[in-house]
Structures are given as C-alpha cells and as structure tokens.
Design an enzyme around this catalytic site. Structure first.
Site, PDB file in Angstrom:
ATOM      1  N   HIS A 126       1.091  -1.118   0.137  1.00  0.00           N
ATOM      2  CA  HIS A 126      -0.209  -0.453  -0.344  1.00  0.00           C
ATOM      3  C   HIS A 126       1.220   1.601   0.652  1.00  0.00           C
ATOM      4  O   HIS A 126       0.674   2.282  -0.066  1.00  0.00           O
ATOM      5  CB  HIS A 126      -1.151   0.249   1.604  1.00  0.00           C
ATOM      6  N   ASP A 163      -2.742 -10.931  -2.137  1.00  0.00           N
ATOM      7  CA  ASP A 163      -2.784 -10.288  -1.027  1.00  0.00           C
ATOM      8  C   ASP A 163      -4.911 -10.407  -1.555  1.00  0.00           C
ATOM      9  O   ASP A 163      -4.779  -9.821  -2.706  1.00  0.00           O
ATOM     10  CB  ASP A 163      -2.394  -9.236  -0.509  1.00  0.00           C
ATOM     11  N   HIS A 165      -6.369  -7.050  -0.403  1.00  0.00           N
ATOM     12  CA  HIS A 165      -6.347  -5.808  -1.207  1.00  0.00           C
ATOM     13  C   HIS A 165      -5.546  -5.615  -1.674  1.00  0.00           C
ATOM     14  O   HIS A 165      -4.860  -5.955  -2.187  1.00  0.00           O
ATOM     15  CB  HIS A 165      -5.929  -4.834   0.103  1.00  0.00           C
ATOM     16  N   ASP A 247      -3.641 -13.301   3.635  1.00  0.00           N
ATOM     17  CA  ASP A 247      -5.389 -12.526   3.997  1.00  0.00           C
ATOM     18  C   ASP A 247      -6.282 -13.170   2.973  1.00  0.00           C
ATOM     19  O   ASP A 247      -7.688 -12.371   4.096  1.00  0.00           O
ATOM     20  CB  ASP A 247      -5.163 -11.264   4.457  1.00  0.00           C
TER      21      ASP A 247
HETATM   22 ZN   LIG Z   1      -3.832  -7.037   2.685  1.00  0.00          ZN
END
Ligand SMILES: [Zn+2]
Length: 309
Positions: A126, A163, A165, A247
C-alpha cells in the site's frame, strides 16, 4: 539449488500497539510453522540487510524517504496514517523489509538460490511513491523490482499480488510511464473493499481483477488461468516477484475471501512453471498481509513447500 528464507530480528521490534493486527507474532508464527513442518532445515536462512536511501529513492520520492528517516521516534509512537505508526524500531524494520528484497534479487541473480521467500514486516504494497498507507512504510516489492531492473541486466519483471487488498502502492509506482514497458503487475483483490482502488482506468501494464466478497479458491484459480497466465506468458518476464499476502484465506478476519492452503500451493506451482519457461525459475516472494496466525503459518508452509520442491 535451495530456497532462501530472508528475515531479520529488527522486523520483530516494529509494533504499532497491543491491539494492532499487524503484529510481530506474525513472523514468529511463520517460523514456528516452518520448523514444525520440517521445511526450515532445507531453507537457506539469510539476514536481511538495511536498504539504503538510494534503493528506496528508486521508487519513492526523495522527500518522502528523507521524511521517514527523520521522523523515526526515539520513544513512543509517531502516527503516519490512520492505520500506520512508527515506534523506535520501525525505521530499521522498514529498511530490513525492503533490504530483504534487494538481497533476494542479488542471491537469485547470482545463482546462489533458486528462489526466495522474504518473511518481513512492515508489509509494503500500500506504500505509495510519496505516502505511507495501510500498515506499509516502504514498498518492499517495488524496491526489489526497481533494483532488479536498474542494477541487473533484466529488462522485464512481473509482480503477482494475491493479497486480499488491492496493491495500490505498487500500482501507483509502476503505472508511471517510465516503468510501463518493464513491469507487468497482475492481481486479484476483494472489491469493494479497502483501499477502494484498482478498478478505475488502470494503466495497460496492470491486470487488476476484482473479486466479490465470499469468492473462493476456485474463483481465484479461474482468474489466474484466464487472465494472469496468458498475459504473463505474452510478457515473458525474466523475474517473477510475488506480493504474498495470505489475508484472502477463509479464516482471516481482515478479509472476506475464502482461499485455502491448497490454493496458495496451486498458484505458486503455476508461477513456478511460468518462471521455468521464461525466467530461469527466478521467483522472489515477499510477505504482505495475513493476520490469522494459524492460517498465515500454514499458508506460508504450503507456499514455501512448493517453492522448495
Ligand atoms: Zn492485505
């Protein structure tokens, strides 16, 4: 040839408060599971070096890197964004996390390791060119990719991000025109979900595939087969980097997808086949998310067992 396992004890000193899900115990759980599985003895364990400012400034703005270096607290916490803090150990941890990828590129390019898994934190995907975000300070996988492109003979690298996200920071870096011909990024991510990015006008070198909450491993495999692998085959990467967040596992409380250990093993095996055709087998995997300690540990075992096979 062996699989390198790259980490550093400094990565355990970084913590963001007693209730923060991105906690040092994640790395301890990975080591415990790798030892219990018997895999650890077959890995080549290496200490991650500190990335220097020049390595970080290949993808981050000089002002941002200087700001983070200057902001490290001597006690207590400094808050960087709503989810991201620095304690007195965070700068060293963030430099080790990025340095792990640099060392992995050196080892894999020199033929000292077939591939590598970097068990590091803080995570990176991120972190944007000039901004920390979502538990991430420096973008570890982007630092490694840029190092490979600018300090070795490689001209094409691929980044796979599984991931839960969206890797908005990595996209922010490699959507820039100067990288587009040299980097292909392929990912899936839960959508709509944090950080909300990934579906609006992606650059042509981004294969972004949103997944609805509740999607399982079969949906993830379909994306890999129908969208990632054909694009990767055409791009013919000379090195494959993985933003390995776990995740998206069914048992992870931060994400809402339903992948299982065998899905991570399957994706890893498919990427290894691709790497053997195009990249002399070179794969570097870097830990991103994964917050259920049991699911994280067993998923990393499935991933690393495949890498080391
Ligand atoms: Zn993540």
């Amino acid at each position: 040839m062996t699989t390198a396992f790259i980490t550093h004890s400094d990565c355990l000193g970084h913590e963001m408060g007693p209730t923060h899900p991105e906690r040092p115990e994640r790395l301890s759980a990975i080591k415990r599971h790798l030892r219990a599985s018997g895999l650890m003895e077959s890995l080549r364990c290496l200490d991650a070096p500190l990335a220097d400012a020049a390595d970080l400034k290949r993808i981050h703005s000089a002002e941002y890197v200087d700001l983070i270096f200057a902001h490290a607290p001597t006690e207590g916490y400094v808050q960087l964004d709503p989810d991201t803090l620095m304690n007195p150990y965070s700068l060293a941890a963030a430099r080790r996390a990025a340095g792990a990828g640099v060392l992995a590129v050196e080892k894999v390019m020199a033929g000292h390791a077939a591939n590598a898994f970097c068990s590091v934190r803080p995570c990176g995907h991120h972190a944007m060119r000039a901004r920390p975000m979502g538990f991430c300070i420096f973008n570890n996988v982007a630092v490694a990719a840029a190092y490979a492109l600018e300090k070795t003979k490689l001209t094409r690298v691929a980044i796979i991000d599984f991931d839960v996200h969206h890797g908005n920071g990595t996209e922010d870096v490699f959507s820039q025109p100067q990288w587009r011909d040299r980097v292909l990024m392929a990912s899936f991510f839960q959508h709509p979900f944090y950080p909300g990015s990934g579906t609006q006008n992606p650059a042509p070198n981004m294969i972004n595939v949103p997944l609805a909450a509740g999607s399982d491993g079969a949906a993830a495999r379909r994306i890999a087969e129908e969208q990632w692998l054909p694009a990767l085959e055409a791009f013919s990467p000379q090195l494959i980097l993985i933003s390995a967040g776990f995740d998206a596992h069914r048992d992870d409380l931060l994400g809402g997808l339903a992948l299982l250990e065998e899905d991570y093993a399957w994706m890893t095996a498919e990427l290894m086949k691709l790497a053997s055709r195009h990249a002399a087998g070179r794969i570097i995997s870097m830990l991103e998310g994964g917050y259920s300690l049991e699911a994280l540990g067993s998923s990393v075992v499935a991933h690393v067992r495949t890498l080391a096979a």
